[in-house]
Design a protein around this motif. Sequence first.
Motif, PDB file in Angstrom:
ATOM      1  N   TYR A   1      12.772   0.029   1.842  1.00 15.92           N
ATOM      2  CA  TYR A   1      11.972   0.989   2.599  1.00 15.92           C
ATOM      3  C   TYR A   1      11.785   0.417   3.999  1.00 15.92           C
ATOM      4  O   TYR A   1      11.391  -0.731   4.155  1.00 15.92           O
ATOM      5  CB  TYR A   1      10.632   1.227   1.899  1.00 15.92           C
ATOM      6  CG  TYR A   1      10.861   1.832   0.534  1.00 15.92           C
ATOM      7  CD1 TYR A   1      10.921   3.205   0.372  1.00 15.92           C
ATOM      8  CD2 TYR A   1      11.078   1.027  -0.579  1.00 15.92           C
ATOM      9  CE1 TYR A   1      11.176   3.762  -0.878  1.00 15.92           C
ATOM     10  CE2 TYR A   1      11.336   1.575  -1.822  1.00 15.92           C
ATOM     11  CZ  TYR A   1      11.386   2.946  -1.962  1.00 15.92           C
ATOM     12  OH  TYR A   1      11.648   3.499  -3.194  1.00 15.92           O
TER      13      TYR A   1
ATOM     14  N   ASP B   1       5.868   7.697   4.875  1.00 11.24           N
ATOM     15  CA  ASP B   1       5.421   7.893   3.497  1.00 11.24           C
ATOM     16  C   ASP B   1       5.049   6.562   2.869  1.00 11.24           C
ATOM     17  O   ASP B   1       5.712   5.554   3.103  1.00 11.24           O
ATOM     18  CB  ASP B   1       6.532   8.552   2.679  1.00 11.24           C
ATOM     19  CG  ASP B   1       6.026   9.283   1.455  1.00 11.24           C
ATOM     20  OD1 ASP B   1       4.869   9.049   1.038  1.00 11.24           O
ATOM     21  OD2 ASP B   1       6.778  10.095   0.896  1.00 11.24           O
ATOM     22  N   THR B   2       4.009   6.539   2.082  1.00 11.21           N
ATOM     23  CA  THR B   2       3.623   5.332   1.360  1.00 11.21           C
ATOM     24  C   THR B   2       4.145   5.358  -0.073  1.00 11.21           C
ATOM     25  O   THR B   2       4.214   4.319  -0.715  1.00 11.21           O
ATOM     26  CB  THR B   2       2.093   5.160   1.337  1.00 11.21           C
ATOM     27  OG1 THR B   2       1.506   6.297   0.721  1.00 11.21           O
ATOM     28  CG2 THR B   2       1.547   4.973   2.738  1.00 11.21           C
ATOM     29  N   LYS B   3       4.527   6.534  -0.572  1.00 16.02           N
ATOM     30  CA  LYS B   3       5.076   6.639  -1.922  1.00 16.02           C
ATOM     31  C   LYS B   3       6.519   6.148  -1.924  1.00 16.02           C
ATOM     32  O   LYS B   3       7.269   6.413  -0.984  1.00 16.02           O
ATOM     33  CB  LYS B   3       5.041   8.081  -2.427  1.00 16.02           C
ATOM     34  CG  LYS B   3       3.651   8.633  -2.632  1.00 16.02           C
ATOM     35  CD  LYS B   3       3.716  10.051  -3.138  1.00 16.02           C
ATOM     36  CE  LYS B   3       4.333  10.890  -2.065  1.00 16.02           C
ATOM     37  NZ  LYS B   3       4.405  12.301  -2.313  1.00 16.02           N
TER      38      LYS B   3
ATOM     39  N   GLU C   1      11.304   9.040  -5.621  1.00 15.83           N
ATOM     40  CA  GLU C   1      10.955   9.698  -6.880  1.00 15.83           C
ATOM     41  C   GLU C   1      11.223   8.818  -8.105  1.00 15.83           C
ATOM     42  O   GLU C   1      12.292   8.226  -8.232  1.00 15.83           O
ATOM     43  CB  GLU C   1      11.738  10.996  -7.031  1.00 15.83           C
ATOM     44  CG  GLU C   1      11.357  11.777  -8.260  1.00 15.83           C
ATOM     45  CD  GLU C   1      12.111  13.079  -8.398  1.00 15.83           C
ATOM     46  OE1 GLU C   1      12.129  13.605  -9.512  1.00 15.83           O
ATOM     47  OE2 GLU C   1      12.683  13.556  -7.402  1.00 15.83           O
TER      48      GLU C   1
ATOM     49  N   LYS D   1       7.849   3.163  -9.446  1.00 16.97           N
ATOM     50  CA  LYS D   1       6.452   2.855  -9.748  1.00 16.97           C
ATOM     51  C   LYS D   1       5.874   1.945  -8.678  1.00 16.97           C
ATOM     52  O   LYS D   1       6.202   0.775  -8.628  1.00 16.97           O
ATOM     53  CB  LYS D   1       6.349   2.227 -11.136  1.00 16.97           C
ATOM     54  CG  LYS D   1       6.838   3.169 -12.219  1.00 16.97           C
ATOM     55  CD  LYS D   1       6.826   2.550 -13.588  1.00 16.97           C
ATOM     56  CE  LYS D   1       7.367   3.540 -14.587  1.00 16.97           C
ATOM     57  NZ  LYS D   1       7.465   2.993 -15.912  1.00 16.97           N
TER      58      LYS D   1
ATOM     59  N   HIS E   1       3.613   1.956  -4.517  1.00 13.67           N
ATOM     60  CA  HIS E   1       3.568   2.540  -3.182  1.00 13.67           C
ATOM     61  C   HIS E   1       3.264   1.453  -2.163  1.00 13.67           C
ATOM     62  O   HIS E   1       2.907   0.339  -2.516  1.00 13.67           O
ATOM     63  CB  HIS E   1       2.566   3.700  -3.107  1.00 13.67           C
ATOM     64  CG  HIS E   1       1.141   3.301  -3.244  1.00 13.67           C
ATOM     65  ND1 HIS E   1       0.517   3.171  -4.458  1.00 13.67           N
ATOM     66  CD2 HIS E   1       0.203   3.016  -2.324  1.00 13.67           C
ATOM     67  CE1 HIS E   1      -0.742   2.817  -4.274  1.00 13.67           C
ATOM     68  NE2 HIS E   1      -0.960   2.711  -2.986  1.00 13.67           N
TER      69      HIS E   1
ATOM     70  N   SER F   1      -0.691   1.906   3.877  1.00 10.31           N
ATOM     71  CA  SER F   1      -0.588   2.916   4.926  1.00 10.31           C
ATOM     72  C   SER F   1       0.050   2.356   6.197  1.00 10.31           C
ATOM     73  O   SER F   1       0.842   3.025   6.854  1.00 10.31           O
ATOM     74  CB  SER F   1      -1.969   3.490   5.229  1.00 10.31           C
ATOM     75  OG  SER F   1      -1.879   4.481   6.210  1.00 10.31           O
TER      76      SER F   1
ATOM     77  N   ASP G   1      10.265  16.804  -0.060  1.00 10.46           N
ATOM     78  CA  ASP G   1      10.873  15.564  -0.519  1.00 10.46           C
ATOM     79  C   ASP G   1      11.678  14.910   0.606  1.00 10.46           C
ATOM     80  O   ASP G   1      12.114  15.590   1.540  1.00 10.46           O
ATOM     81  CB  ASP G   1      11.809  15.847  -1.699  1.00 10.46           C
ATOM     82  CG  ASP G   1      11.058  16.313  -2.936  1.00 10.46           C
ATOM     83  OD1 ASP G   1       9.864  15.971  -3.073  1.00 10.46           O
ATOM     84  OD2 ASP G   1      11.671  17.030  -3.747  1.00 10.46           O
TER      85      ASP G   1
ATOM     86  N   ARG H   1      -5.216   5.510  -8.521  1.00 11.07           N
ATOM     87  CA  ARG H   1      -3.943   6.159  -8.835  1.00 11.07           C
ATOM     88  C   ARG H   1      -3.163   5.447  -9.928  1.00 11.07           C
ATOM     89  O   ARG H   1      -2.143   5.946 -10.377  1.00 11.07           O
ATOM     90  CB  ARG H   1      -3.076   6.238  -7.586  1.00 11.07           C
ATOM     91  CG  ARG H   1      -3.645   7.174  -6.542  1.00 11.07           C
ATOM     92  CD  ARG H   1      -2.596   7.533  -5.557  1.00 11.07           C
ATOM     93  NE  ARG H   1      -2.795   6.782  -4.328  1.00 11.07           N
ATOM     94  CZ  ARG H   1      -2.024   6.888  -3.284  1.00 11.07           C
ATOM     95  NH1 ARG H   1      -0.994   7.672  -3.309  1.00 11.07           N
ATOM     96  NH2 ARG H   1      -2.252   6.192  -2.196  1.00 11.07           N
TER      97      ARG H   1
ATOM     98  N   VAL I   1      -1.292   2.795  -9.712  1.00 12.00           N
ATOM     99  CA  VAL I   1       0.003   2.281  -9.270  1.00 12.00           C
ATOM    100  C   VAL I   1      -0.181   0.991  -8.485  1.00 12.00           C
ATOM    101  O   VAL I   1      -1.286   0.669  -8.061  1.00 12.00           O
ATOM    102  CB  VAL I   1       0.752   3.315  -8.376  1.00 12.00           C
ATOM    103  CG1 VAL I   1       1.125   4.550  -9.156  1.00 12.00           C
ATOM    104  CG2 VAL I   1      -0.075   3.682  -7.166  1.00 12.00           C
TER     105      VAL I   1
ATOM    106  N   ARG J   1       0.479  -1.417  -5.199  1.00  9.20           N
ATOM    107  CA  ARG J   1       0.625  -1.246  -3.753  1.00  9.20           C
ATOM    108  C   ARG J   1       1.235  -2.521  -3.186  1.00  9.20           C
ATOM    109  O   ARG J   1       0.774  -3.615  -3.469  1.00  9.20           O
ATOM    110  CB  ARG J   1      -0.761  -0.995  -3.150  1.00  9.20           C
ATOM    111  CG  ARG J   1      -0.762  -0.716  -1.694  1.00  9.20           C
ATOM    112  CD  ARG J   1      -2.129  -0.290  -1.220  1.00  9.20           C
ATOM    113  NE  ARG J   1      -3.186  -1.046  -1.858  1.00  9.20           N
ATOM    114  CZ  ARG J   1      -4.306  -1.423  -1.275  1.00  9.20           C
ATOM    115  NH1 ARG J   1      -4.539  -1.090  -0.033  1.00  9.20           N
ATOM    116  NH2 ARG J   1      -5.203  -2.108  -1.914  1.00  9.20           N
TER     117      ARG J   1
END
Length: 180
Positions: free
Chosen positions: A52, A63-65, A68, A71, A73, A76, A101, A167, A169, A171
């Motif tokens: 990323y 995007d922080t996610k 798709e 697992k 993120h 920020s 997307d 959430r 998840v 980070r």
Amino acid sequence: VKNAPAVPDIGKLLSLRVEWTKEEIVFTYKMSRLDAESASSRGFGRLLLDTYIDINNVVGAGDTKLLEGRKGHLRSRDAWEYALALSGDGAELYRFNAQSDPLLTAKLGSGADLKSGEIKVAISRAVLRGNPLRWGYFAAAMDPNVKEILSVLGPAELQKPLSDKSRGVKRFTAVRASSH
């Protein structure tokens, strides 16, 4: 009940090297080990690599996610504008899209060297512009079946996943070039 056989250590990401010319940017992943199946001509069947890229270092401008099904993120301040995904199907470059997307920007070739444990992918400078020294990178090796992160780029103190209880998840933090 017999013990299951040990899974080979092919998912440990040792380093990411980014080199560039006027024509292209080359991403070189150094893995602890590659085996014939993960480095076959079919691609990396037993390995999924994501990188990323935060090209502007602006909080929330991306995007922080993760892509798709992945697992986790990013923080920020490390929001990504581009994501490079290498899998058994080849390499793909995605661009962040605020309305939907991520957009598939390019399908790329990649290569692996069993002896050195390196995987390389080149991206044209016409597709990915800017100064790679100023970008932030988060690279992760994953199991392609469950997309669970096996290892990440960077020292443990930088890459220790932070819990986000709201959430459920993990980070992560991007790694940036030092300013010397």
